[in-house]
Design a protein around this motif. Structure first.
Motif, mmCIF file in Angstrom:
data_model
loop_
_atom_site.group_PDB
_atom_site.id
_atom_site.type_symbol
_atom_site.label_atom_id
_atom_site.label_comp_id
_atom_site.label_asym_id
_atom_site.label_seq_id
_atom_site.Cartn_x
_atom_site.Cartn_y
_atom_site.Cartn_z
ATOM 1 N N ARG A 63 0.764 -1.245 -0.202
ATOM 2 C CA ARG A 63 0.016 0.137 0.060
ATOM 3 C C ARG A 63 0.802 1.343 -0.156
ATOM 4 N NH1 ARG A 63 -4.966 -0.167 4.133
ATOM 5 N NH2 ARG A 63 -5.173 1.918 3.148
ATOM 6 N N LEU A 64 2.163 1.104 0.318
ATOM 7 C CA LEU A 64 2.918 2.111 0.219
ATOM 8 C C LEU A 64 3.196 2.894 -1.125
ATOM 9 C CD1 LEU A 64 5.506 1.531 2.820
ATOM 10 C CD2 LEU A 64 4.205 3.353 2.877
ATOM 11 N N GLY A 65 2.859 1.831 -2.190
ATOM 12 C CA GLY A 65 2.889 2.096 -3.660
ATOM 13 C C GLY A 65 2.327 3.180 -4.207
ATOM 14 N N ALA A 66 0.960 3.211 -3.616
ATOM 15 C CA ALA A 66 0.071 4.432 -3.796
ATOM 16 C C ALA A 66 0.714 5.799 -3.289
ATOM 17 C CB ALA A 66 -1.420 4.298 -3.468
ATOM 18 N N PHE A 67 1.233 5.568 -2.248
ATOM 19 C CA PHE A 67 1.834 7.131 -1.576
ATOM 20 C C PHE A 67 2.991 7.123 -2.712
ATOM 21 C CE2 PHE A 67 5.669 8.149 0.526
ATOM 22 C CZ PHE A 67 5.479 9.413 0.710
ATOM 23 N N ALA A 68 3.864 6.280 -2.968
ATOM 24 C CA ALA A 68 5.084 6.669 -3.462
ATOM 25 C C ALA A 68 4.850 7.214 -5.001
ATOM 26 C CB ALA A 68 5.875 5.418 -3.677
ATOM 27 N N GLU A 69 3.761 6.877 -5.540
ATOM 28 C CA GLU A 69 3.424 7.156 -7.006
ATOM 29 C C GLU A 69 2.881 8.610 -6.928
ATOM 30 O OE1 GLU A 69 0.371 6.204 -10.547
ATOM 31 O OE2 GLU A 69 0.854 4.667 -9.222
ATOM 32 N N ALA A 70 2.106 8.779 -5.855
ATOM 33 C CA ALA A 70 1.638 10.373 -5.556
ATOM 34 C C ALA A 70 2.605 11.283 -5.337
ATOM 35 C CB ALA A 70 0.474 10.128 -4.434
ATOM 36 N N ALA A 71 3.622 10.829 -4.443
ATOM 37 C CA ALA A 71 4.574 11.708 -4.026
ATOM 38 C C ALA A 71 5.496 11.844 -4.992
ATOM 39 C CB ALA A 71 5.414 10.911 -3.006
ATOM 40 N N ALA A 72 5.834 11.012 -6.153
ATOM 41 C CA ALA A 72 6.445 11.067 -7.126
ATOM 42 C C ALA A 72 5.867 12.114 -8.216
ATOM 43 C CB ALA A 72 6.852 9.843 -7.865
ATOM 44 N N ARG A 73 4.492 11.751 -8.639
ATOM 45 C CA ARG A 73 3.673 12.967 -9.286
ATOM 46 C C ARG A 73 3.874 14.234 -8.557
ATOM 47 N NH1 ARG A 73 0.722 9.880 -12.896
ATOM 48 N NH2 ARG A 73 -0.702 11.781 -13.391
ATOM 49 N N VAL A 74 3.710 14.475 -7.518
ATOM 50 C CA VAL A 74 3.737 15.774 -6.991
ATOM 51 C C VAL A 74 5.181 16.399 -7.342
ATOM 52 C CG1 VAL A 74 3.764 17.305 -4.974
ATOM 53 C CG2 VAL A 74 1.689 15.409 -5.396
#
Lengths: 282, 81
Positions: A63-74
């Motif tokens: 579930r950390l993957g969704a965070f990592a993707e969002a953080a990278a997008r931002v």
């Protein structure tokens, strides 16, 4: 990434060593630990006493993957395109006052970023959720809060934002009680929002917060934004009430250096949101 | 007029959007149209100016501009040079 503990809260000395030379630190740890027990506040001192923004996330594996993707997008958004910043609030005199005062103080920033007044007397929960997931630069909420979410907007929960899909918000501030508390809930609202990829970073309180304290943070946040801060941690450093106390009610969840930069078309889409003030002739 | 009184008057004037001359030491804040929400904002601006914090109890005791100046001065005196 570095493994620094066996799951226990870090000793202050060990944390201080890790923070030397750092602009911020994201601590990922045992999912059973809460923001309140893992961190003393939004900052921790390095070995020389310099306060450094520290974020927290529980280790939920994939579930950390969704965070990592969002953080990278931002993080990948163009740094010069700050905003838009949404001022949110529960439909209650006290909180609308806070929202109005913040909006007024940010008026001077109009040349640098757009400020959206999206308090609860102006738009529905569905529109708020849709608007936030356009991927705003930042959103600041004033109102009652609970571990599971905001009392405003008929009870906004993390799942509303996560299930909506869309672009992540840069950072979401809950200037209210308890949205980083695990009291009688699984994940706190602020944790769930970030882990669900709805924001790169969030700020929430681990306990009750008095109105006086929230006024302090509101004025501090407004001044920090007006001064040109565009990253979550440095903004909080500038906004924090002085003199600082060893512990503060607020915690950073997720990326402590999330930037307040929206998705490429967020401003255009957000500007089209129907959010009239009461009394506006529409 | 002390510098503290002058600076606090400027803060009240700006936050409450009042002319400085309207703000007298004995007039109540309520008479000036300063409600409890605005009072908290003024107090926090004073805190930010001088680098201390008011307690909730101290704020409850504020009734007039004069009492705000006195409390501010007392907290500055207590903090020392």
């Amino acid at each position: 990434m570095q493994r620094v503990s066996d799951g226990q809260p870090l000793e202050a000395g060990r944390l201080a060593e890790l923070l030397v030379g750092a602009d911020g630190l994201l601590l990922v740890g045992d999912r059973r630990r809460s923001p309140r027990t893992m961190l003393p506040g939004p900052f921790a001192p390095d070995a020389e006493g310099r306060p450094v923004p520290v974020g927290w996330l529980p280790d939920l594996g994939s579930r950390l993957g969704a965070f990592a993707e969002a953080a990278a997008r931002v993080a990948g958004r163009a740094k010069e395109r700050v905003g838009p910043v949404a001022v949110l609030g529960q439909w209650d005199t006290r909180y609308l006052h806070l929202a109005s005062r913040m909006e007024a103080r940010l008026a001077a920033c109009a040349a640098r970023f757009r400020v959206l007044r999206w308090t609860a007397e102006r738009l529905t929960q569905a529109d708020l959720v849709r608007g936030l997931r356009y991927g705003l630069g930042a959103a600041v909420y004033f109102g009652h809060g609970r571990p599971e979410g905001w009392a405003g907007y008929h009870g906004l929960r993390a799942r509303h934002l996560v299930e909506q899909g869309g672009e992540p918000v840069g950072a979401m501030f809950s200037v209210t009680c308890l949205t980083a508390s695990r009291w009688r809930t699984g994940l706190a609202f602020s944790e769930a929002v970030v882990l669900g990829g709805a924001a790169a970073g969030a700020v929430g309180a681990v306990g009750e917060v008095e109105h006086l304290e929230n006024m302090r943070w509101m004025l501090g946040l407004a001044d920090a934004l007006a001064a040109g801060e565009t990253l979550l941690g440095p903004t909080l450093l500038r906004a924090a009430p002085y003199p600082q106390r060893p512990t503060e009610p607020y915690r950073i969840i997720g990326d402590p250096l999330a930037q307040f930069v929206g998705a490429s078309n967020a401003e255009r889409r957000a500007a089209a949101m129907f959010a009239p003030a009461p009394g506006d002739i529409v | 007029m002390s510098s503290v009184e002058s600076e606090v008057r400027a803060i009240v004037s700006e936050v409450a959007e009042l002319e400085p001359a309207q703000i007298t030491p004995t007039g109540t804040l309520a008479d000036l149209g300063v409600d409890s929400l605005l009072q908290v904002e003024i107090a926090v601006e004073v805190e930010r100016r001088y680098g201390f914090r008011f307690s909730e109890d101290e704020l409850k005791r504020l009734s007039s501009f004069g009492s705000l100046v006195e409390l501010t001065q007392a907290k500055l005196d207590a903090a020392g040079p």
